[in-house]
Motif scaffolding. Structure first.
Motif, mmCIF file in Angstrom:
data_model
loop_
_atom_site.group_PDB
_atom_site.id
_atom_site.type_symbol
_atom_site.label_atom_id
_atom_site.label_comp_id
_atom_site.label_asym_id
_atom_site.label_seq_id
_atom_site.Cartn_x
_atom_site.Cartn_y
_atom_site.Cartn_z
ATOM 1 N N GLY A 193 6.005 23.717 2.376
ATOM 2 C CA GLY A 193 6.270 23.779 0.946
ATOM 3 C C GLY A 193 7.578 24.445 0.567
ATOM 4 N N SER A 194 8.412 24.786 1.534
ATOM 5 C CA SER A 194 9.621 25.561 1.247
ATOM 6 C C SER A 194 10.682 24.789 0.478
ATOM 7 N N HIS A 195 10.622 23.453 0.474
ATOM 8 C CA HIS A 195 11.618 22.675 -0.268
ATOM 9 C C HIS A 195 11.042 22.024 -1.516
ATOM 10 N N ARG A 196 9.895 22.506 -1.949
ATOM 11 C CA ARG A 196 9.374 22.044 -3.229
ATOM 12 C C ARG A 196 10.217 22.627 -4.358
ATOM 13 N N GLY A 197 10.330 21.872 -5.435
ATOM 14 C CA GLY A 197 11.080 22.346 -6.583
ATOM 15 C C GLY A 197 12.588 22.330 -6.403
ATOM 16 N N LYS A 198 13.080 21.644 -5.381
ATOM 17 C CA LYS A 198 14.518 21.574 -5.124
ATOM 18 C C LYS A 198 15.125 20.248 -5.576
ATOM 19 N N GLY A 199 14.304 19.333 -6.096
ATOM 20 C CA GLY A 199 14.824 18.076 -6.604
ATOM 21 C C GLY A 199 14.188 16.829 -6.023
ATOM 22 N N TRP A 200 13.460 16.979 -4.911
ATOM 23 C CA TRP A 200 12.838 15.794 -4.321
ATOM 24 C C TRP A 200 11.830 15.147 -5.259
ATOM 25 N N GLU A 201 11.158 15.944 -6.061
ATOM 26 C CA GLU A 201 10.100 15.387 -6.917
ATOM 27 C C GLU A 201 10.646 14.343 -7.887
ATOM 28 N N LEU A 224 4.963 7.774 2.224
ATOM 29 C CA LEU A 224 5.934 8.564 1.463
ATOM 30 C C LEU A 224 5.387 9.959 1.206
ATOM 31 N N ASN A 225 6.210 10.974 1.429
ATOM 32 C CA ASN A 225 5.866 12.330 1.022
ATOM 33 C C ASN A 225 6.411 12.605 -0.372
ATOM 34 N N ARG A 226 5.755 13.511 -1.078
ATOM 35 C CA ARG A 226 6.226 13.903 -2.411
ATOM 36 C C ARG A 226 7.553 14.656 -2.305
ATOM 37 N N VAL A 227 7.690 15.448 -1.256
ATOM 38 C CA VAL A 227 8.905 16.202 -0.948
ATOM 39 C C VAL A 227 9.341 15.769 0.446
ATOM 40 N N LEU A 228 10.634 15.501 0.638
ATOM 41 C CA LEU A 228 11.066 14.817 1.850
ATOM 42 C C LEU A 228 11.717 15.712 2.896
ATOM 43 N N SER A 229 11.728 17.007 2.672
ATOM 44 C CA SER A 229 12.249 17.916 3.687
ATOM 45 C C SER A 229 11.498 19.235 3.624
ATOM 46 N N VAL A 230 11.672 20.044 4.676
ATOM 47 C CA VAL A 230 10.995 21.332 4.756
ATOM 48 C C VAL A 230 11.743 22.189 5.768
ATOM 49 N N ALA A 231 11.667 23.494 5.608
ATOM 50 C CA ALA A 231 12.192 24.398 6.629
ATOM 51 C C ALA A 231 11.126 24.587 7.702
ATOM 52 N N ALA A 232 11.549 24.573 8.952
ATOM 53 C CA ALA A 232 10.598 24.726 10.055
ATOM 54 C C ALA A 232 9.757 25.985 9.871
ATOM 55 N N GLY A 233 8.448 25.813 10.014
ATOM 56 C CA GLY A 233 7.526 26.938 9.925
ATOM 57 C C GLY A 233 7.218 27.411 8.521
ATOM 58 N N ALA A 234 7.711 26.721 7.509
ATOM 59 C CA ALA A 234 7.535 27.186 6.121
ATOM 60 C C ALA A 234 7.089 26.031 5.237
ATOM 61 N N VAL A 237 0.870 -1.188 0.000
ATOM 62 C CA VAL A 237 0.000 0.000 0.000
ATOM 63 C C VAL A 237 0.896 1.224 0.000
ATOM 64 N N LEU A 238 0.628 2.150 -0.895
ATOM 65 C CA LEU A 238 1.330 3.431 -0.948
ATOM 66 C C LEU A 238 0.371 4.517 -0.479
ATOM 67 N N ILE A 239 0.739 5.231 0.573
ATOM 68 C CA ILE A 239 0.003 6.424 1.000
ATOM 69 C C ILE A 239 0.929 7.606 0.764
ATOM 70 N N LEU A 240 0.541 8.472 -0.145
ATOM 71 C CA LEU A 240 1.405 9.565 -0.574
ATOM 72 C C LEU A 240 0.937 10.883 0.016
ATOM 73 N N GLY A 241 1.855 11.564 0.713
ATOM 74 C CA GLY A 241 1.568 12.881 1.248
ATOM 75 C C GLY A 241 2.233 13.969 0.418
ATOM 76 N N GLN A 242 2.271 15.185 0.958
ATOM 77 C CA GLN A 242 2.810 16.327 0.235
ATOM 78 C C GLN A 242 4.242 16.618 0.660
ATOM 79 N N ASP A 243 4.420 17.277 1.788
ATOM 80 C CA ASP A 243 5.754 17.452 2.337
ATOM 81 C C ASP A 243 5.657 17.311 3.857
ATOM 82 N N PRO A 244 6.790 17.235 4.552
ATOM 83 C CA PRO A 244 6.738 16.959 5.989
ATOM 84 C C PRO A 244 6.019 18.062 6.767
ATOM 85 N N TYR A 245 5.529 17.686 7.946
ATOM 86 C CA TYR A 245 4.966 18.689 8.850
ATOM 87 C C TYR A 245 6.027 19.756 9.136
ATOM 88 N N PRO A 246 5.675 21.043 9.019
ATOM 89 C CA PRO A 246 6.673 22.089 9.268
ATOM 90 C C PRO A 246 6.813 22.475 10.735
#
Length: 255
Positions: A159-167, A147-157, A83-92
């Motif tokens: 979607g901040s690591h979208r478009g950096k290569g995780w996709e 699995l998240n679509r993006v695997l890292s994030v800046a605290a409090g921000a 089973v694959l459950i896909l999220g967006q990015d980590p909790y900030p």
């Protein structure tokens, strides 16, 4: 095995040092061996985004999750996924992200509202009582890939690591899950649960595997199709149709 030892060593370190170590580590020391083989084609992209994360941490950014958990989803063998459950990015929120989509550590209180909504739907769907903790490792142990679509994030921000290569990395991961074959050459059982538009966008990568789509469980969207979608019972029915054991979705009262 060497990979497991390296992971334990990494977990023992202090941030940001472990982030700095990640780009130079062998794939086999970062993830399960079959994942290392499956993601070898995007190794350059993975090293590039790990270098970005390391640079952010070195410049004082609070990167989430911790370095030891950033690739945690890939420690679970690829061969075991059903089973694959896909999220967006980590909790900030600091202290929430643990490297598995929607999960938090056992002691975290209160649990995030998206996870509370998941529990609410699970109670409606299966009659299972909500838990006060957010440790979902009982699911991953049964072949549920969180699995998240993006695997890292800046605290409090968010979607901040979208478009950096995780996709690119997670596109390769979803493709690898869909293309697994048994020893007899048959496609391995798989059900994908896709919550929200970001997750739904990967549907063409799944090569015909059964998909359960709905709105995201976020408080902003859960009432627009997540509640009442019955993803847990539907996923089990689809697994059984493929000859696979259903997932025991009930979580232990204490992690």
């Amino acid at each position: 095995m060497a990979g497991e030892e390296a992971l334990f060593e990494l977990e023992a370190g202090a941030d940001p040092g472990p982030f700095e170590a990640l780009p130079g580590m062998a794939l086999e020391d970062l993830m399960a061996p079959d994942w290392a083989r499956a993601l070898s084609g995007v190794e350059d992209e993975l090293r590039s985004v790990l270098a970005f994360v390391a640079a952010e941490a070195a410049h004082g950014a609070h990167v989430l999750p911790a370095a030891s958990n950033i690739l945690r989803a890939f420690r679970q063998p690829l061969a075991d996924v059903k089973v694959l459950i896909l999220g967006q990015d980590p909790y900030p929120t600091p202290g929430h992200a643990v490297g598995l989509s929607f999960a938090v550590s056992g002691p975290t209180r209160p649990i995030p509202r998206s996870l509370a909504n998941i529990y609410r739907e699970m109670e409606t769907d299966l009659g299972l009582p909500p838990r006060v903790h957010g440790d979902l490792s009982a699911w991953t142990g049964q072949g549920v890939l969180l699995l998240n679509r993006v695997l890292s994030v800046a605290a409090g921000a968010a979607g901040s690591h979208r478009g950096k290569g995780w996709e690119a990395v997670t596109t390769a991961a979803v493709t690898a899950v869909a293309r697994r074959r048994s020893a007899a050459g048959q496609q391995s059982p798989l059900v994908a649960i896709l919550w929200g538009k970001d997750a739904e966008a990967v549907q063409p990568l799944l090569e015909g595997a059964p998909v359960i789509c709905s709105a995201h469980p976020s408080p902003l969207s859960a009432s627009r199709g997540f509640f009442g979608s019955r993803p847990f019972s539907r996923a089990n029915a689809l697994l059984e149709m493929q000859g696979a054991d259903p997932v025991i979705w009930e979580l232990p009262p204490v992690p």
